[in-house]
Design a protein around this motif. Sequence first.
Motif, PDB file in Angstrom:
ATOM      1  N   ALA A 183       0.837  -1.209   0.000  1.00 21.18           N
ATOM      2  CA  ALA A 183       0.000   0.000   0.000  1.00 21.18           C
ATOM      3  C   ALA A 183       0.862   1.247   0.000  1.00 21.18           C
ATOM      4  CB  ALA A 183      -0.928  -0.007   1.210  1.00 21.18           C
ATOM      5  N   GLN A 184       1.921   1.256   0.773  1.00 22.20           N
ATOM      6  CA  GLN A 184       2.800   2.424   0.817  1.00 22.20           C
ATOM      7  C   GLN A 184       3.434   2.674  -0.539  1.00 22.20           C
ATOM      8  OE1 GLN A 184       2.983   4.592   3.564  1.00 22.20           O
ATOM      9  NE2 GLN A 184       3.753   5.802   1.857  1.00 22.20           N
ATOM     10  N   LYS A 185       3.807   1.624  -1.252  1.00 22.56           N
ATOM     11  CA  LYS A 185       4.373   1.781  -2.605  1.00 22.56           C
ATOM     12  C   LYS A 185       3.330   2.357  -3.557  1.00 22.56           C
ATOM     13  CE  LYS A 185       7.999   0.833  -3.742  1.00 22.56           C
ATOM     14  NZ  LYS A 185       9.192   1.704  -3.791  1.00 22.56           N
ATOM     15  N   ILE A 186       2.084   1.886  -3.451  1.00 18.50           N
ATOM     16  CA  ILE A 186       1.005   2.420  -4.287  1.00 18.50           C
ATOM     17  C   ILE A 186       0.829   3.907  -4.000  1.00 18.50           C
ATOM     18  CG2 ILE A 186      -1.510   2.382  -4.645  1.00 18.50           C
ATOM     19  CD1 ILE A 186      -1.363  -0.684  -4.142  1.00 18.50           C
ATOM     20  N   ILE A 187       0.800   4.280  -2.739  1.00 13.19           N
ATOM     21  CA  ILE A 187       0.625   5.674  -2.339  1.00 13.19           C
ATOM     22  C   ILE A 187       1.787   6.522  -2.831  1.00 13.19           C
ATOM     23  CG2 ILE A 187       0.547   7.217  -0.330  1.00 13.19           C
ATOM     24  CD1 ILE A 187      -0.982   4.851   1.108  1.00 13.19           C
ATOM     25  N   ASP A 188       3.006   6.030  -2.669  1.00 16.46           N
ATOM     26  CA  ASP A 188       4.192   6.766  -3.125  1.00 16.46           C
ATOM     27  C   ASP A 188       4.163   6.988  -4.631  1.00 16.46           C
ATOM     28  OD1 ASP A 188       5.067   6.816  -0.505  1.00 16.46           O
ATOM     29  OD2 ASP A 188       6.550   5.202  -0.773  1.00 16.46           O
ATOM     30  N   LEU A 189       3.803   5.955  -5.395  1.00 16.26           N
ATOM     31  CA  LEU A 189       3.730   6.083  -6.860  1.00 16.26           C
ATOM     32  C   LEU A 189       2.654   7.092  -7.267  1.00 16.26           C
ATOM     33  CD1 LEU A 189       4.181   2.386  -8.002  1.00 16.26           C
ATOM     34  CD2 LEU A 189       5.662   4.316  -8.583  1.00 16.26           C
ATOM     35  N   ALA A 190       1.536   7.068  -6.580  1.00 20.55           N
ATOM     36  CA  ALA A 190       0.470   8.027  -6.887  1.00 20.55           C
ATOM     37  C   ALA A 190       0.960   9.451  -6.641  1.00 20.55           C
ATOM     38  CB  ALA A 190      -0.766   7.723  -6.047  1.00 20.55           C
ATOM     39  N   LYS A 191       1.623   9.670  -5.535  1.00 22.31           N
ATOM     40  CA  LYS A 191       2.130  11.012  -5.220  1.00 22.31           C
ATOM     41  C   LYS A 191       3.184  11.452  -6.230  1.00 22.31           C
ATOM     42  CE  LYS A 191       1.123  10.950  -0.281  1.00 22.31           C
ATOM     43  NZ  LYS A 191       1.667  10.901   1.078  1.00 22.31           N
ATOM     44  N   GLU A 192       4.092  10.538  -6.601  1.00 21.49           N
ATOM     45  CA  GLU A 192       5.136  10.869  -7.579  1.00 21.49           C
ATOM     46  C   GLU A 192       4.544  11.255  -8.928  1.00 21.49           C
ATOM     47  OE1 GLU A 192       7.856   7.574  -7.917  1.00 21.49           O
ATOM     48  OE2 GLU A 192       8.274   7.592  -5.765  1.00 21.49           O
ATOM     49  N   ASN A 193       3.393  10.686  -9.261  1.00 23.23           N
ATOM     50  CA  ASN A 193       2.766  10.937 -10.562  1.00 23.23           C
ATOM     51  C   ASN A 193       1.585  11.896 -10.477  1.00 23.23           C
ATOM     52  OD1 ASN A 193       4.173   9.061 -12.564  1.00 23.23           O
ATOM     53  ND2 ASN A 193       3.853   7.762 -10.776  1.00 23.23           N
ATOM     54  N   ASN A 194       1.503  12.619  -9.359  1.00 20.18           N
ATOM     55  CA  ASN A 194       0.440  13.615  -9.149  1.00 20.18           C
ATOM     56  C   ASN A 194      -0.962  13.046  -9.366  1.00 20.18           C
ATOM     57  OD1 ASN A 194       2.245  15.727  -8.508  1.00 20.18           O
ATOM     58  ND2 ASN A 194       2.680  15.970 -10.686  1.00 20.18           N
TER      59      ASN A 194
END
Length: 98
Positions: free
Chosen positions: A43-54
């Motif tokens: 989940a943290q990886k999903i959240i991080d990727l979402a933030k990185e890609n706005n």
Amino acid sequence: MISKHFNHVNRRKLNGPSAAVIRYDEANGEEPQIVAQGKGYVAQKIIDLAKENNIHLEEDTMLLENLLDLDLGDNIPPQLYAVIAEMLLLIEEMERNY
């Protein structure tokens, strides 16, 4: 018996975050679908990727619990359409204002 998981805040502190990803392509007439989900590290990886890609993140505990009960590739049940529609309208409004 006393449960350590008496609310969502404490559960998240103990277990880490949870996340689910919905894909929705209205232009192609597709129904909303679960394309990723996870708890803890995933989940943290999903959240991080979402933030990185706005990519906008929406926090709705009840909706998330329902989405995590579905399998990857499942279409979102019609009962959840109203909640998802509200989220999509909010995202659209935010994108227009920024």
